[in-house]
Design a protein around this motif. Structure first.
Motif, mmCIF file in Angstrom:
data_model
loop_
_atom_site.group_PDB
_atom_site.id
_atom_site.type_symbol
_atom_site.label_atom_id
_atom_site.label_comp_id
_atom_site.label_asym_id
_atom_site.label_seq_id
_atom_site.Cartn_x
_atom_site.Cartn_y
_atom_site.Cartn_z
ATOM 1 N N LYS A 1 61.929 -1.317 69.373
ATOM 2 C CA LYS A 1 63.102 -0.484 69.628
ATOM 3 C C LYS A 1 62.710 0.987 69.794
ATOM 4 O O LYS A 1 63.378 1.736 70.514
ATOM 5 N N ALA A 2 61.628 1.391 69.123
ATOM 6 C CA ALA A 2 61.199 2.786 69.200
ATOM 7 C C ALA A 2 60.731 3.165 70.596
ATOM 8 O O ALA A 2 60.761 4.343 70.965
ATOM 9 N N VAL A 3 60.290 2.183 71.376
ATOM 10 C CA VAL A 3 59.906 2.466 72.761
ATOM 11 C C VAL A 3 61.078 3.083 73.508
ATOM 12 O O VAL A 3 60.908 3.955 74.369
ATOM 13 N N MET A 4 62.282 2.664 73.163
ATOM 14 C CA MET A 4 63.492 3.163 73.820
ATOM 15 C C MET A 4 63.718 4.649 73.530
ATOM 16 O O MET A 4 64.420 5.331 74.286
ATOM 17 N N SER A 5 63.154 5.153 72.440
ATOM 18 C CA SER A 5 63.373 6.553 72.069
ATOM 19 C C SER A 5 62.431 7.500 72.812
ATOM 20 O O SER A 5 62.616 8.721 72.750
ATOM 21 N N LEU A 6 61.425 6.966 73.481
ATOM 22 C CA LEU A 6 60.489 7.798 74.227
ATOM 23 C C LEU A 6 61.094 8.177 75.574
ATOM 24 O O LEU A 6 61.768 7.379 76.216
ATOM 25 N N ALA A 7 60.839 9.399 76.004
ATOM 26 C CA ALA A 7 61.471 9.898 77.222
ATOM 27 C C ALA A 7 60.843 9.337 78.486
ATOM 28 O O ALA A 7 61.529 9.070 79.465
ATOM 29 N N SER A 8 59.527 9.147 78.472
ATOM 30 C CA SER A 8 58.853 8.693 79.691
ATOM 31 C C SER A 8 57.788 7.661 79.370
ATOM 32 O O SER A 8 56.818 7.965 78.682
ATOM 33 N N VAL A 9 57.997 6.443 79.848
ATOM 34 C CA VAL A 9 57.002 5.377 79.705
ATOM 35 C C VAL A 9 56.778 4.800 81.102
ATOM 36 O O VAL A 9 57.639 4.123 81.655
ATOM 37 N N SER A 10 55.629 5.100 81.675
ATOM 38 C CA SER A 10 55.350 4.636 83.038
ATOM 39 C C SER A 10 54.856 3.198 83.055
ATOM 40 O O SER A 10 55.267 2.394 83.893
ATOM 41 N N THR A 11 53.975 2.867 82.123
ATOM 42 C CA THR A 11 53.477 1.488 82.011
ATOM 43 C C THR A 11 53.456 1.090 80.539
ATOM 44 O O THR A 11 53.204 1.917 79.659
ATOM 45 N N LEU A 12 53.718 -0.170 80.292
ATOM 46 C CA LEU A 12 53.771 -0.686 78.924
ATOM 47 C C LEU A 12 52.995 -1.995 78.832
ATOM 48 O O LEU A 12 53.237 -2.919 79.610
ATOM 49 N N THR A 13 52.060 -2.050 77.907
ATOM 50 C CA THR A 13 51.360 -3.293 77.598
ATOM 51 C C THR A 13 51.827 -3.779 76.238
ATOM 52 O O THR A 13 51.736 -3.045 75.249
ATOM 53 N N ILE A 14 52.348 -4.994 76.188
ATOM 54 C CA ILE A 14 52.808 -5.583 74.927
ATOM 55 C C ILE A 14 51.750 -6.588 74.485
ATOM 56 O O ILE A 14 51.453 -7.558 75.197
ATOM 57 N N LEU A 15 51.184 -6.364 73.331
ATOM 58 C CA LEU A 15 50.072 -7.185 72.837
ATOM 59 C C LEU A 15 50.473 -7.944 71.584
ATOM 60 O O LEU A 15 51.014 -7.368 70.638
ATOM 61 N N HIS A 16 50.216 -9.240 71.603
ATOM 62 C CA HIS A 16 50.391 -10.061 70.400
ATOM 63 C C HIS A 16 49.060 -10.767 70.130
ATOM 64 O O HIS A 16 48.482 -11.383 71.035
#
Length: 287
Positions: A18-33
């Motif tokens: 959910k904290a990703v939503m609070s960032l103003a600019s995210v150009s690329t996102l890698t989700i790692l499990h």
């Protein structure tokens, strides 16, 4: 801004998502499990049965991991268009560091404690290792962080100012964010009690020097954000930072990671480690 989000399906990983939503600019996102497969031993059952049971455990963990990645991606697909999901198997800390080294993110984002055995005690062992060894800033989530309007940044040198400025230049936060720079003069407050005569002239010089340093820092950082102010603290650095955070209640606490000696990585004697272990809010560590 390139972000690496490490998730393990825990509650704090959900808050990190959910904290990703609070960032103003995210150009690329890698989700790692990372599948952290336990070493299962069933010596009384024989090697074949032990192997079969281990495979069952691995398949179950892999299925859980795939579901966690799919769910996380669905939550963030409206925020970020370029999303990559990765399912890896091995040591969580080592793989987070390895993927970060491979993809060069601007920020690693993760929960303070995951599903490990130490989650009820101190900072989780995985997040602690990532913080210690990551080459980029790391945002550790201690609880819900849905909006970032106020930030407290602890600085103690010009090097800190440059690192903070370099990170803020990526505009990770909204332009209206209120930023307070805190620099602590490490003079014990006990000097002012019990009839002990404090070297007032030296203290005044230290305070004036710190105020000048903060004024210069504010001027440099206003290139990135308009609402920047400085505050001089007095006392033990870690306690003063925590006290100021308690008073001002920022949404996010930012600081550098300093290691005066190798042994501090183990005894947690640095200011940054102390704050990380005692902070009740999310902490961004900048390098």
């Amino acid at each position: 801004m390139r972000v690496l989000l490490a998730t393990d399906g825990s509650e704090q990983s959900f808050h990190a998502t959910k904290a990703v939503m609070s960032l103003a600019s995210v150009s690329t996102l890698t989700i790692l499990h990372v599948i952290d497969l336990p070493r299962l031993t069933f010596s009384m059952l024989g090697p074949e049965i032990a192997y079969d049971l281990s495979k069952v455990a691995e398949e179950a963990l892999r299925k859980d991991g795939e579901q966690a990645l799919t769910h996380t991606k669905a939550l963030l697909s409206d925020k970020v268009k370029a999303v990559e999901i990765r399912l890896e198997e091995g040591s969580p800390a080592e793989l987070i560091l390895s993927v970060a080294q491979e993809e060069h993110p601007d920020l690693i984002l993760m929960g303070a404690r995951g599903k490990g055995q130490v989650e009820e005690l101190f900072l989780g062992s995985v997040s602690q290792r990532v913080l210690t060894h990551a080459a980029c800033p790391v945002l550790i989530i201690n609880g819900p962080l849905t909006d970032i309007k106020k930030i407290l940044i602890a600085i103690q040198s010009q090097d800190d100012v440059q690192k903070v400025k370099q990170f803020l230049a990526k505009y990770p936060f909204h332009p209206q964010t209120e930023i307070t720079l805190l620099s602590v003069v490490p003079i014990p407050r006990s000097l002012f009690r019990g009839g002990v005569s404090a070297p007032e002239e030296k203290i005044e010089q230290a305070l004036e020097s710190t105020e000048t340093f903060l004024d210069q820092a504010v001027s440099q950082l206003k290139d990135c954000y308009d609402s920047v102010k400085g505050y001089v603290g007095l006392g033990a650095p870690a306690n003063t930072i925590l006290e100021q955070a308690s008073i001002t209640e920022p949404d996010l606490l930012v600081m550098g990671m300093h290691h005066p000696s190798t042994i501090t990585r183990f005894v947690l004697g640095t200011v940054s480690h102390t704050v990380l272990h005692q902070a009740t809010r999310s902490v961004l560590v900048i390098r």
